[in-house]
Design a protein around this motif. Structure first.
Motif, PDB file in Angstrom:
ATOM      1  N   TYR A 193      -7.319  -3.914  -4.884  1.00  0.00           N
ATOM      2  CA  TYR A 193      -8.102  -4.833  -4.065  1.00  0.00           C
ATOM      3  C   TYR A 193      -8.387  -6.099  -4.862  1.00  0.00           C
ATOM      4  O   TYR A 193      -8.068  -6.191  -6.056  1.00  0.00           O
ATOM      5  CB  TYR A 193      -9.421  -4.191  -3.612  1.00  0.00           C
ATOM      6  N   CYS A 194      -8.987  -7.085  -4.175  1.00  0.00           N
ATOM      7  CA  CYS A 194      -9.341  -8.355  -4.806  1.00  0.00           C
ATOM      8  C   CYS A 194     -10.846  -8.578  -4.714  1.00  0.00           C
ATOM      9  O   CYS A 194     -11.550  -7.925  -3.944  1.00  0.00           O
ATOM     10  CB  CYS A 194      -8.638  -9.517  -4.102  1.00  0.00           C
ATOM     11  N   SER A 235      -0.317  -4.015  -7.811  1.00  0.00           N
ATOM     12  CA  SER A 235      -1.090  -4.929  -8.660  1.00  0.00           C
ATOM     13  C   SER A 235      -0.544  -6.347  -8.571  1.00  0.00           C
ATOM     14  O   SER A 235      -1.296  -7.323  -8.562  1.00  0.00           O
ATOM     15  CB  SER A 235      -1.069  -4.459 -10.115  1.00  0.00           C
ATOM     16  N   GLU A 236       0.769  -6.462  -8.503  1.00  0.00           N
ATOM     17  CA  GLU A 236       1.403  -7.777  -8.435  1.00  0.00           C
ATOM     18  C   GLU A 236       0.938  -8.549  -7.207  1.00  0.00           C
ATOM     19  O   GLU A 236       0.644  -9.744  -7.268  1.00  0.00           O
ATOM     20  CB  GLU A 236       2.927  -7.604  -8.401  1.00  0.00           C
ATOM     21  N   VAL A 237       0.835  -7.862  -6.081  1.00  0.00           N
ATOM     22  CA  VAL A 237       0.406  -8.499  -4.835  1.00  0.00           C
ATOM     23  C   VAL A 237      -0.974  -9.095  -4.990  1.00  0.00           C
ATOM     24  O   VAL A 237      -1.225 -10.253  -4.627  1.00  0.00           O
ATOM     25  CB  VAL A 237       0.418  -7.481  -3.678  1.00  0.00           C
ATOM     26  N   LYS A 248       0.866  -1.172   0.000  1.00  0.00           N
ATOM     27  CA  LYS A 248       0.000   0.000   0.000  1.00  0.00           C
ATOM     28  C   LYS A 248       0.903   1.222   0.000  1.00  0.00           C
ATOM     29  O   LYS A 248       1.795   1.330   0.839  1.00  0.00           O
ATOM     30  CB  LYS A 248      -0.912  -0.018   1.230  1.00  0.00           C
ATOM     31  N   VAL A 249       0.672   2.135  -0.941  1.00  0.00           N
ATOM     32  CA  VAL A 249       1.552   3.293  -1.101  1.00  0.00           C
ATOM     33  C   VAL A 249       0.704   4.542  -1.328  1.00  0.00           C
ATOM     34  O   VAL A 249      -0.180   4.553  -2.194  1.00  0.00           O
ATOM     35  CB  VAL A 249       2.517   3.118  -2.301  1.00  0.00           C
ATOM     36  N   TYR A 258      -4.591  -7.362   6.332  1.00  0.00           N
ATOM     37  CA  TYR A 258      -5.346  -6.144   6.046  1.00  0.00           C
ATOM     38  C   TYR A 258      -5.468  -5.862   4.548  1.00  0.00           C
ATOM     39  O   TYR A 258      -5.685  -4.731   4.129  1.00  0.00           O
ATOM     40  CB  TYR A 258      -4.734  -4.930   6.758  1.00  0.00           C
ATOM     41  N   ARG A 259      -5.357  -6.901   3.736  1.00  0.00           N
ATOM     42  CA  ARG A 259      -5.610  -6.731   2.305  1.00  0.00           C
ATOM     43  C   ARG A 259      -7.116  -6.717   2.086  1.00  0.00           C
ATOM     44  O   ARG A 259      -7.845  -7.492   2.698  1.00  0.00           O
ATOM     45  CB  ARG A 259      -4.953  -7.848   1.502  1.00  0.00           C
ATOM     46  N   GLN A 260      -7.553  -5.854   1.179  1.00  0.00           N
ATOM     47  CA  GLN A 260      -8.994  -5.688   0.961  1.00  0.00           C
ATOM     48  C   GLN A 260      -9.524  -6.699  -0.048  1.00  0.00           C
ATOM     49  O   GLN A 260      -8.964  -6.865  -1.129  1.00  0.00           O
ATOM     50  CB  GLN A 260      -9.305  -4.272   0.468  1.00  0.00           C
TER      51      GLN A 260
END
Length: 428
Positions: free
Chosen positions: A409-410, A348-350, A307-308, A379-381
């Motif tokens: 996000y996913c 995006s890669e993550v 997250k940036v 804490y990934r959305q």
């Protein structure tokens, strides 16, 4: 403080999000002005039909020509964020809840004046202290908040307990700089506080808010161990590095240098299998050279945070940085665009790598339409669509399979729903 102009299009949900954006900006000391007086513009978009999309792109182009920074959020930002870049619009596209943080220009966030906890749906906001220990040359927030003032651990634990008993499923530990909690009393108390909150009975998760690297560095090993042993803690930390150049960090009067930031990242890498690093960069600080900017780009590519926040520098009246000779707006835009493109590639890669995996998530809040926003252990959305059909609502814990990804996000589907559609195994 920033002067902002905000425009909202579309449904009641968008208008509600804009009200929350404004509330957070006002709490941070920023104020709304007419467009011609604004430093930044916020466009909360709708995307209901093709004509609306064309209108949003046209309005974004118009706003970009009037202000130094444009932030685009709302439905079109989520569903068709690439359209703005494809149309040549120089804007930062993000979720509505990311806008207030981005607009603050790298400054510390403020808390409510009385620093009292708030329950918003199933999310409990817990301000643990007010003020900071920094003296950044670009930040005006310190004039409003002063030095750190830390209530005792026991007091914050009682507030956290009250939030859990009131129904909080996610507690957000906030402050101008959570990493220096307790410094005013001669002790570094954040690890102890987090352990105590996680010991509270109940099923909930805890997110730690912004912590400057200068404060975290001295407690990095102890803090990483706290994360490793507490499942209730999201494996997530927000460490705003602001620049990859030590020379720029010195003129910013930041309390860390790049090597300290790297030390923290390496420590968390050693202690945690999967975790999310969030960081901030200020682009176009008055003393930033081409070489300094490249060092920031190199650091972003090296540590690859998930997250940036990329923010173009803008002067705040009364700060020392406001007296420095600034860089041209065109140069700042070019550097911001380059870093934003790299950011998009990294994050995006993550999310692409998450597709096909199964995640335990907490449903945190309603999304657009019949969707909900969930958070996994780092804490990934993850967005679950058709939530009512799945019987899913905020506060639920569930297992999802990640079925698709966007840059920020996913998408996921509850495993129970997938199992219902899978054919039963054939008899032997």
């Amino acid at each position: 403080m920033a002067r902002y102009h905000i425009e909202t299009y579309g449904c009641t949900s968008n208008r509600g999000e804009s009200r929350e954006i404004e509330r957070r900006l006002r709490d941070a000391g920023h104020h709304r002005t007419p467009l011609e007086e604004a430093d930044v513009a916020i466009l909360n978009t709708c995307t209901v039909v093709e004509k609306t999309e064309r209108n949003m792109l046209r309005r974004a182009e118009e706003l970009e020509a009037e202000v130094a920074d444009l932030y685009v959020t709302g439905c079109m930002a989520l569903a068709q964020g690439d359209e703005f870049a494809d149309a040549g619009v120089d804007a930062q596209v993000m979720g509505w809840d990311e806008v207030p943080e981005a607009v603050t220009n790298g400054e510390c966030p403020t808390t409510t004046p009385d620093a009292e906890p708030i329950l918003d749906g199933v999310v409990g906001i817990l301000p643990i202290a007010r003020g900071c220990m920094s003296n950044c040359s670009y930040c005006i927030t310190k004039f409003a908040t002063g030095r750190i003032d830390s209530p005792p651990v026991e007091e914050n634990v009682r507030k956290a307990e009250a939030l859990v008993h009131a129904g909080a499923k996610e507690i957000r530990v906030t402050g101008q700089d959570t990493g220096v909690y307790g410094w005013d009393t001669g002790d570094r108390k954040l690890p102890e506080l987090l352990d105590r909150i996680c010991d509270i009975d109940g099923e909930f998760r805890v997110r730690v808010g912004m912590a400057n690297p200068g404060g975290v560095h001295g407690i990095r090993e102890e803090l990483a161990d706290v994360f490793a042993r507490n499942e209730k803690l999201y494996d997530f930390i927000h460490l705003p590095v602001q620049s990859g150049s030590d020379e720029v960090l010195e003129t910013m009067r930041r309390q860390h240098r790049v090597d300290k930031f790297r030390d923290i990242v390496e420590t968390f890498d050693e202690r945690l299998d999967h975790w999310t690093l969030s960081t901030d960069f200020i682009v176009g600080f008055p003393t930033e050279t081409d070489a300094d900017h490249q060092q920031s780009m190199d650091l972003l590519a090296e540590v690859r945070p998930e997250k940036v926040n990329v923010t173009r520098f803008s002067k705040r009246p009364g700060t020392d940085a406001a007296d420095m000779k600034g860089l041209g707006g065109t140069l700042k835009k070019e550097r911001s665009k380059a870093m934003s493109e790299l950011k998009r590639e990294v994050v995006s890669e993550v999310h692409r790598e998450m597709v096909g995996s199964r995640r335990e998530v907490l449903v945190v809040e309603q999304g657009h339409g019949d969707s909900v926003k969930c958070r996994d252990s780092a804490y990934r959305q993850v967005i679950v669509q058709d939530a009512s059909e799945h019987g899913v609502e905020p506060g639920d814990f569930l297992t999802v399979e990640v079925t698709g990804a966007q840059p920020m996000y996913c998408f996921g589907e509850p495993v129970d729903s997938l199992a219902e559609r899978e054919p039963a195994p054939a008899d032997d």
